[in-house]
Write a protein that holds these residues in place. Structure first.
Motif, short mmCIF file in Angstrom:
data_model
loop_
_atom_site.label_atom_id
_atom_site.label_comp_id
_atom_site.label_asym_id
_atom_site.label_seq_id
_atom_site.Cartn_x
_atom_site.Cartn_y
_atom_site.Cartn_z
N GLY A 531 34.08 35.79 47.39
CA GLY A 531 33.38 33.97 48.86
C GLY A 531 32.81 34.82 49.78
O GLY A 531 31.52 34.48 50.10
N SER A 537 31.42 29.70 43.07
CA SER A 537 32.56 29.31 42.68
C SER A 537 33.91 29.46 42.09
O SER A 537 34.84 29.87 41.79
N SER A 541 37.02 31.51 42.91
CA SER A 541 37.61 30.41 43.20
C SER A 541 39.16 31.64 42.42
O SER A 541 39.20 32.02 41.33
#
Length: 545
Positions: A531, A537, A541
């Motif tokens: 990230g 993302s 994530s």
């Protein structure tokens, strides 16, 4: 005119004085350079193929000499560390320094003796500069010329040796015939013989160029050894070195005289007559054979000089390395101890390094966990480097170092070998087997391992790693292993203690303190790093669809 000659005679003292002043200025400039370089890292061209030749050519008959093997040397980045330590003046000094770092001493007495000489060079500026001034007159970039001559087998083609003695005599004989036979002898006998002489001379010189070129280095080498061997030093610590040089130089006196003679023959005179004399008489070729014969007889004494001068140069280099350190400590070895304790140690290649402390014991181990870039590998390399430093140059980058003697073996930097057809796992398995085979009952082994069996699936990796750790800790070894597999921290063996490195997310991203802490790491940062680098993302994530 008598006044004319008197004028020249009166100029001679001025010429001599000018020469002395020029020589004194040269010495002054060299001393200034020596003082300016003392305690500083030198930028030099390091060709490790040449630097390692003496070490790789040594006959290490003593089984107690447990060397730093190639894998451990590579894992600990010792080539780069050698460059930082190396302040030697000569090529043979480089070779000896390299050998010192590859062959740890396992006796406190020998290490203390080495330390006393290093300490003398640190404190006694006069002795230090006297020896450095002489060593600076030698060529540090001879690229193994002296090594080849002294340690190699000098064997030029001696099958034609008789020609170099008979042809000059034959040519001289043809000149005697000229008054009796006139131009016929000159054209039919002398001239062809003269041409053949020239051809044979330059043919021989081309074949023996490598030996002729090395004579100048050998002559300077012996002169410097003679000068240092005759230094009047009121220092018993250096007596063995000085006396050894003096004794060896006495045996090599004939070589010294002959090399000087040959060096003079090789020097060019203003009128170029030397070349004609050599061409007709083979004088330099015959002188070279005489030198090489004496060299063969006295090879052992020449090798002693080579190693003694190299040791002095290497110890001066270590003293300069110490002088440039902001802090260091002298190891405190205790015979019979089977532990190592290092307080506030640092790595020599890292500026403003964060110090850490550690205690390692035989038949005990550390399992170090932590997220990526938290400092695990650097920490383990720091332990390995300081353990080598303690047992070689008697200098540690730490507040204190104590304990006993250990053999150092590592498995850190494994790679796929495409050319050799070896996978990552196979290379790693071979490296770990090398450590297992190196374990012995005579001296404990410090085993430093990064990510055991990371080249295979997790189920087999964890099972095999646990069994390996349990086996090694019982085999007269202190084991330190870094891993991402937290399952290894649950190993059912009280001999292992767990430590970790950690990080936190700050305003600038991930922040590491690089401090070793007790317990098992509870953080992961792989996705945080992705990230931080700007990955989408959906990738960075933790959510799984």
């Amino acid at each position: 005119n008598p006044l004319y000659y008197m004028g020249w005679v009166m100029l001679l003292p001025l010429v001599y004085l000018g020469f002395k002043l020029h020589r004194r200025r040269q010495i002054f400039l060299i001393i200034e350079r020596i003082r300016g370089e003392w305690g500083r890292e030198l930028k030099k061209d390091h060709k490790f193929e040449d630097i390692s030749r003496l070490y790789r050519g040594m006959d290490r008959i003593d089984e107690s000499q447990l060397t730093i093997d190639d894998q451990t040397w590579h894992d600990l980045n010792m080539d780069s560390i050698f460059k930082k330590i190396d302040r030697t003046t000569t090529s043979f000094g480089q070779q000896i320094l390299y050998s010192m770092l590859r062959i740890p001493l396992l006796e406190k007495r020998k290490l203390l003796k080495r330390h006393e000489i290093i300490n003398l060079f640190q404190k006694n500026t006069g002795i230090r500069e006297d020896i450095l001034l002489r060593l600076n007159r030698l060529n540090s970039s001879d690229r193994g010329v002296l090594y080849n001559l002294i340690w190699g087998e000098a064997s030029p083609d001696s099958g034609w040796k008789w020609i170099y003695y008979t042809f000059p005599v034959f040519l001289l004989g043809t000149l005697v015939l000229i008054p009796f036979m006139g131009a016929i002898a000159l054209i039919r006998i002398t001239m062809p013989d003269f041409m053949m002489n020239i051809y044979l001379y330059y043919r021989a010189k081309a074949k023996m160029k490598v030996y002729l070129d090395s004579i100048s280095s050998l002559s300077s080498f012996l002169v410097i050894a003679h000068e240092i061997g005759n230094m009047k030093l009121d220092e018993p610590i250096l007596e063995e070195y000085i006396a050894g040089l003096k004794s060896a130089c006495i045996h090599c006196r004939r070589i010294m005289k002959k090399t000087r003679k040959l060096q003079k023959l090789e020097s060019r005179d203003p009128f170029g007559l030397n070349e004609y004399i050599k061409m007709l008489s083979f004088m330099d070729i015959r002188a070279l054979f005489a030198v090489l014969e004496d060299l063969r007889i006295n090879r052992e004494h020449l090798q002693k000089i080579y190693k003694t001068l190299g040791k002095l140069d290497a110890l001066l280099s270590i003293a300069s390395f110490r002088a440039g350190l902001s802090r260091y400590c002298i190891p405190n070895f205790s015979s019979g101890e089977d532990w190592i304790e290092i307080q506030e140690m640092e790595h020599p290649l890292i500026q403003n390094a964060v110090p850490n402390s550690v205690r390692l014991e035989k038949n005990c181990g550390l399992i170090v966990t932590g997220s990526n870039m938290s400092g695990k590998s650097t920490f383990m390399r720091t332990i390995g480097v300081n353990a080598i430093f303690a047992q070689t140059i008697y200098t540690c980058l730490a507040d204190s170092y104590g304990g006993g003697f250990f053999r150092i073996m590592t498995s850190i930097s494994q790679e796929d070998n495409i050319v050799g057809g070896k996978s990552y796992f196979l290379s790693e398995a071979e490296s770990l087997l090398r450590i297992i085979k190196g374990l012995n009952d005579k001296i404990p082994t410090l085993c430093i391992i990064d990510e055991i069996f990371r080249g295979t699936n997790s189920e087999e990796r964890i099972g095999a790693a646990q069994r390996l750790l349990e086996y090694m800790v019982k085999q007269n070894a202190a084991v330190i292993v870094a891993t991402h597999d937290l399952e290894l921290t649950q190993i059912d063996n009280p001999s292992y203690r767990c430590y970790h490195f950690s990080e936190k997310v700050g305003q600038t991203g991930l922040e590491f303190d690089f401090k070793l802490k007790k317990g098992v790491s509870t953080t992961r940062n792989a996705l945080k790093i992705l990230g931080h680098l700007g990955y989408p993302s959906e990738i960075a994530s933790r959510r799984v669809k």
